[in-house]
Design a protein around this motif. Sequence first.
Motif, mmCIF file in Angstrom:
data_model
loop_
_atom_site.group_PDB
_atom_site.id
_atom_site.type_symbol
_atom_site.label_atom_id
_atom_site.label_comp_id
_atom_site.label_asym_id
_atom_site.label_seq_id
_atom_site.Cartn_x
_atom_site.Cartn_y
_atom_site.Cartn_z
ATOM 1 N N SER A 190 7.586 50.068 24.429
ATOM 2 C CA SER A 190 6.768 50.790 25.242
ATOM 3 C C SER A 190 6.649 52.405 24.903
ATOM 4 O O SER A 190 7.711 52.963 24.656
ATOM 5 N N ILE A 246 -3.151 48.756 25.701
ATOM 6 C CA ILE A 246 -2.956 47.823 26.921
ATOM 7 C C ILE A 246 -1.560 47.227 26.670
ATOM 8 O O ILE A 246 -0.789 47.537 27.812
ATOM 9 N N ARG A 247 -1.335 47.027 25.506
ATOM 10 C CA ARG A 247 -0.030 46.263 25.431
ATOM 11 C C ARG A 247 1.096 47.152 25.252
ATOM 12 O O ARG A 247 2.204 46.796 25.732
ATOM 13 N N LYS A 256 3.197 52.376 28.411
ATOM 14 C CA LYS A 256 3.814 52.557 29.591
ATOM 15 C C LYS A 256 2.961 52.568 30.924
ATOM 16 O O LYS A 256 1.849 53.212 30.604
ATOM 17 N N PRO A 257 3.187 51.956 31.867
ATOM 18 C CA PRO A 257 2.124 52.129 32.911
ATOM 19 C C PRO A 257 1.886 53.480 33.516
ATOM 20 O O PRO A 257 2.883 54.254 33.380
ATOM 21 N N ASP A 310 5.070 56.284 25.206
ATOM 22 C CA ASP A 310 4.479 57.331 26.523
ATOM 23 C C ASP A 310 3.121 57.699 25.881
ATOM 24 O O ASP A 310 2.143 58.046 26.718
#
Length: 233
Positions: free
Chosen positions: A178, A228-229, A232-233, A180
């Motif tokens: 993930s 997208i992959r 982080k959300p 940032d």
Amino acid sequence: MPDVRACLAKASIRLKAAGCDTPDLDARLLLAHVLGQAPESLRLSSSQIGSEAVDQFDAVLMRRMEGEPVSRIVGHRAFWTLDLALSPDTLDPRPDTETLVEVALKKVGSNHALVADLGTGTGAILLALLAERADLLGIGIDISPLACSTALANARAHGLETRALFVAANWADALSGSFDLIVSNPPYIATAEIGTLEREVRMFDPARALDGGEDGLGPYPLIAQEAIRLLKP
């Protein structure tokens, strides 16, 4: 033996006749490079120049008159607050890319953020971000191993190598986990338009860093999908 001012005056005339947009500046930068001096120290200098230096200056002038950018001749380019080495596999970073750095600094809000730079080239974008924020870590990806070596050398030159990793890979294929922030300055020139670019670009920047495919947007869907992959959300 000619002095500095005489050499600069003659060089500027030759460069202007060859179509260079900034002949005075180019002449000063190139002579400073040959003499190993700071460009600003040459403005009022009346020092004489030896014959060997005159010959070297004439050689680099010829390269500039044939369209080679000053940055390629001297081997480095100023970007953001950094001085970055170039190589044949790296794009010559332009001032307009600093806009991307400005936006990225506003977007990467959290502390201790992890940044991915896709198509890193000289490492310009990633290293500019790391230089501004001591709490950032980053991975630069480039398909060219030579570009990655150049980026690593630039990181070391600015004391950023402990926070930057460079990997030779195709876009984000080598990444997992993930992030940032993902930054990129991918190729964006349509293939048919490459031949219309100014000679400093089409002749001396690597074609792979310019050619964005039929519509110039070839890498963008891939980067968006990888974002997208990886983000982080």
